[in-house]
Design a protein around this motif. Structure first.
Motif, mmCIF file in Angstrom:
data_model
loop_
_atom_site.group_PDB
_atom_site.id
_atom_site.type_symbol
_atom_site.label_atom_id
_atom_site.label_comp_id
_atom_site.label_asym_id
_atom_site.label_seq_id
_atom_site.Cartn_x
_atom_site.Cartn_y
_atom_site.Cartn_z
ATOM 1 N N GLU A 248 0.752 -1.339 -0.076
ATOM 2 C CA GLU A 248 0.194 -0.251 0.008
ATOM 3 C C GLU A 248 0.913 1.186 0.048
ATOM 4 O OE1 GLU A 248 -3.915 1.739 0.080
ATOM 5 O OE2 GLU A 248 -3.339 -0.290 -0.305
ATOM 6 N N TYR A 249 1.953 1.153 1.007
ATOM 7 C CA TYR A 249 2.599 2.383 1.091
ATOM 8 C C TYR A 249 4.174 2.114 0.737
ATOM 9 C CZ TYR A 249 -1.464 4.509 2.836
ATOM 10 O OH TYR A 249 -2.994 4.945 3.031
ATOM 11 N N GLY A 250 4.401 0.907 1.014
ATOM 12 C CA GLY A 250 6.076 0.706 0.775
ATOM 13 C C GLY A 250 7.033 0.922 2.341
ATOM 14 N N PHE A 251 6.088 0.814 3.504
ATOM 15 C CA PHE A 251 6.666 1.210 4.787
ATOM 16 C C PHE A 251 7.498 -0.129 5.057
ATOM 17 C CE2 PHE A 251 3.208 4.138 5.482
ATOM 18 C CZ PHE A 251 4.131 5.202 5.753
ATOM 19 N N GLU A 252 8.710 0.099 5.707
ATOM 20 C CA GLU A 252 9.326 -0.842 6.496
ATOM 21 C C GLU A 252 8.796 -1.016 7.709
ATOM 22 O OE1 GLU A 252 11.991 -2.410 5.586
ATOM 23 O OE2 GLU A 252 12.011 -1.605 3.612
ATOM 24 N N LYS A 253 8.642 -2.350 8.281
ATOM 25 C CA LYS A 253 8.032 -2.712 9.568
ATOM 26 C C LYS A 253 8.575 -2.197 10.801
ATOM 27 C CE LYS A 253 5.744 -6.677 9.935
ATOM 28 N NZ LYS A 253 5.456 -7.979 10.282
ATOM 29 N N ASP A 254 7.664 -1.421 11.472
ATOM 30 C CA ASP A 254 8.220 -0.758 13.056
ATOM 31 C C ASP A 254 7.059 -1.235 14.041
ATOM 32 O OD1 ASP A 254 8.713 0.445 15.281
ATOM 33 O OD2 ASP A 254 10.029 2.088 14.100
ATOM 34 N N LEU A 255 6.796 -2.216 14.476
ATOM 35 C CA LEU A 255 5.564 -2.660 15.267
ATOM 36 C C LEU A 255 5.290 -1.784 16.656
ATOM 37 C CD1 LEU A 255 5.846 -6.762 15.409
ATOM 38 C CD2 LEU A 255 4.476 -5.199 14.131
ATOM 39 N N ILE A 256 6.430 -1.356 16.920
ATOM 40 C CA ILE A 256 6.431 -0.580 18.321
ATOM 41 C C ILE A 256 5.634 0.889 17.855
ATOM 42 C CG2 ILE A 256 7.556 1.062 19.985
ATOM 43 C CD1 ILE A 256 9.427 -1.450 20.464
ATOM 44 N N LYS A 257 6.217 1.544 16.810
ATOM 45 C CA LYS A 257 5.377 2.704 16.241
ATOM 46 C C LYS A 257 4.116 2.447 15.889
ATOM 47 C CE LYS A 257 9.546 5.562 15.702
ATOM 48 N NZ LYS A 257 10.453 6.144 14.605
ATOM 49 N N GLY A 258 4.009 1.346 14.930
ATOM 50 C CA GLY A 258 2.695 1.052 14.492
ATOM 51 C C GLY A 258 1.613 0.804 15.455
ATOM 52 N N TYR A 259 2.051 0.131 16.399
ATOM 53 C CA TYR A 259 1.069 -0.359 17.361
ATOM 54 C C TYR A 259 0.840 0.908 18.259
ATOM 55 C CZ TYR A 259 -0.582 -2.348 21.834
ATOM 56 O OH TYR A 259 -1.671 -3.106 22.771
ATOM 57 N N GLY A 260 1.650 1.935 18.505
ATOM 58 C CA GLY A 260 1.393 2.972 19.075
ATOM 59 C C GLY A 260 0.446 4.013 18.684
ATOM 60 N N LEU A 261 0.430 3.941 17.044
ATOM 61 C CA LEU A 261 -0.246 5.042 16.452
ATOM 62 C C LEU A 261 -1.820 4.442 16.596
ATOM 63 C CD1 LEU A 261 2.027 6.060 13.640
ATOM 64 C CD2 LEU A 261 1.421 7.490 15.742
ATOM 65 N N ILE A 262 -1.966 3.126 16.391
ATOM 66 C CA ILE A 262 -3.023 2.385 16.418
ATOM 67 C C ILE A 262 -3.874 2.628 17.756
ATOM 68 C CG2 ILE A 262 -4.584 0.424 15.958
ATOM 69 C CD1 ILE A 262 -2.363 -0.360 13.744
ATOM 70 N N TRP A 263 -3.036 2.231 18.730
ATOM 71 C CA TRP A 263 -3.546 2.436 20.288
ATOM 72 C C TRP A 263 -4.012 3.790 20.295
ATOM 73 C CZ3 TRP A 263 -1.960 5.406 24.319
ATOM 74 C CH2 TRP A 263 -2.667 5.044 25.477
#
Length: 322
Positions: A248-263
């Motif tokens: 979709e966007y070509g992001f490199e995974k960063d679970l901590i930041k991704g989790y934080g933003l969704i949370w």
């Protein structure tokens, strides 16, 4: 006339106490106004109503209009027999203070005449929003073009929508597409999040993952709730294919930041139309994280919250166009 010094002391004490109470009450009203408008802009209409009522009762016209909008939205879903039409009262109070959009919502002859007089005077001085308001009254696209040319971002975005929906204004498909792209690009580069979203989802940018990634990050930095969620999805791997590539966007995974933003989206909203979707995706991401990772994600979310403007929905001010 002689006044005993003790009486003066008592009087001054009462005045100081009264002044402190008035100041405290005003501070409470200001806090209610700020909280109410933040919730309203985020689309948390039920939660915003009590705060807006405090500020609206105190005479704040922006809160009066927002409260009327909250009531209007709620009553749209009711049977006529259950409607109170309380929104009209708040629109009337905002209109009495010169709120043009409130006058348009009232829509009676006198209100529309007053709205046109106020908007015309402001448009004559170069106010792009007033030009958009004149378009809303007359549906004369000349006013919408003037608003866009005056660099009013919402006017530019709405002009693009109008051209997209009504092909009679620009019959030639190539010319129409070029015109729409041009206005969207101007509004997007000016920082209008809805234009950024639409522009980045039109070819050729829609096939350019680095460009799409850049636009969604820019929208997220404005704290547009949909963009924050998309950014979180990208970082959280929601859009990864079976090879681990974000398509979709070509992001490199960063679970901590991704989790934080969704949370953060879930912690900030309750009425958000994507709430359940976000909750399900957060649960999926959490399966690959430790408790320490999740706490780090929440810490990142709090840092984000402290360094960005209040989260909002980026709705159009008056128009129901999509």
């Amino acid at each position: 006339m002689y006044t005993h010094s003790s009486a003066l002391t008592t009087l001054f004490g009462l005045l100081n106490t009264l002044g402190t109470l008035i100041s405290r009450f005003t501070d409470q009203q200001d806090a209610a106004r700020k909280k109410g408008l933040e919730l309203y802009n985020l689309g948390e209409f039920r939660s915003s109503e009590a705060y807006l009522t405090i500020a609206a009762t105190a005479g704040d016209s922006e809160s009066q209009y927002a409260l009327a909008e909250v009531i209007r939205r709620r009553e749209k879903s009711l049977d006529e027999k259950d409607k109170t039409h309380a929104d009209k009262d708040w629109y009337a109070l905002a209109a009495a203070q010169g709120d043009i959009y409130a006058l348009l919502r009232l829509a009676d002859k006198a209100s529309l005449e007053q709205a046109k007089t106020l908007a015309q005077a402001r448009a004559d001085s170069g106010d792009g929003q007033a030009m958009l308001q004149l378009y809303e009254m007359t549906k004369d696209i000349a006013w919408l073009k003037k608003s866009a040319e005056a660099n009013f971002l919402e006017g530019q975005y709405i002009l693009a929508i109008v051209h997209d929906k009504d092909h009679t204004f620009i019959p030639d498909a190539v010319e129409r597409r070029t015109t729409i792209d041009s206005w969207l690009k101007r509004a997007a580069e000016g920082g209008f999040s809805k234009a950024m979203h639409w522009y980045s989802n039109r070819p050729p940018i829609s096939q350019d993952l680095p460009a799409r990634r850049e636009w969604v990050i820019k929208r997220a930095q404005l704290n547009d709730v949909n963009a924050v969620l998309e950014y979180g999805y990208g970082l959280g791997g929601v859009y990864e294919d079976e090879d681990g590539v974000d398509t979709e966007y070509g992001f490199e995974k960063d679970l901590i930041k991704g989790y934080g933003l969704i949370w953060l989206v879930l912690d900030t909203t309750r009425e958000f139309w994507r709430y359940n979707e976000a909750s399900n995706n957060l649960s999926g991401i959490a399966k690959d994280m430790s408790s320490a990772d999740m706490e780090a994600g929440k810490a990142f979310a709090q840092e984000w919250k402290g360094t960005h403007p209040p989260m909002w929905e980026c709705r159009l001010t008056y128009s129901d166009l999509k």
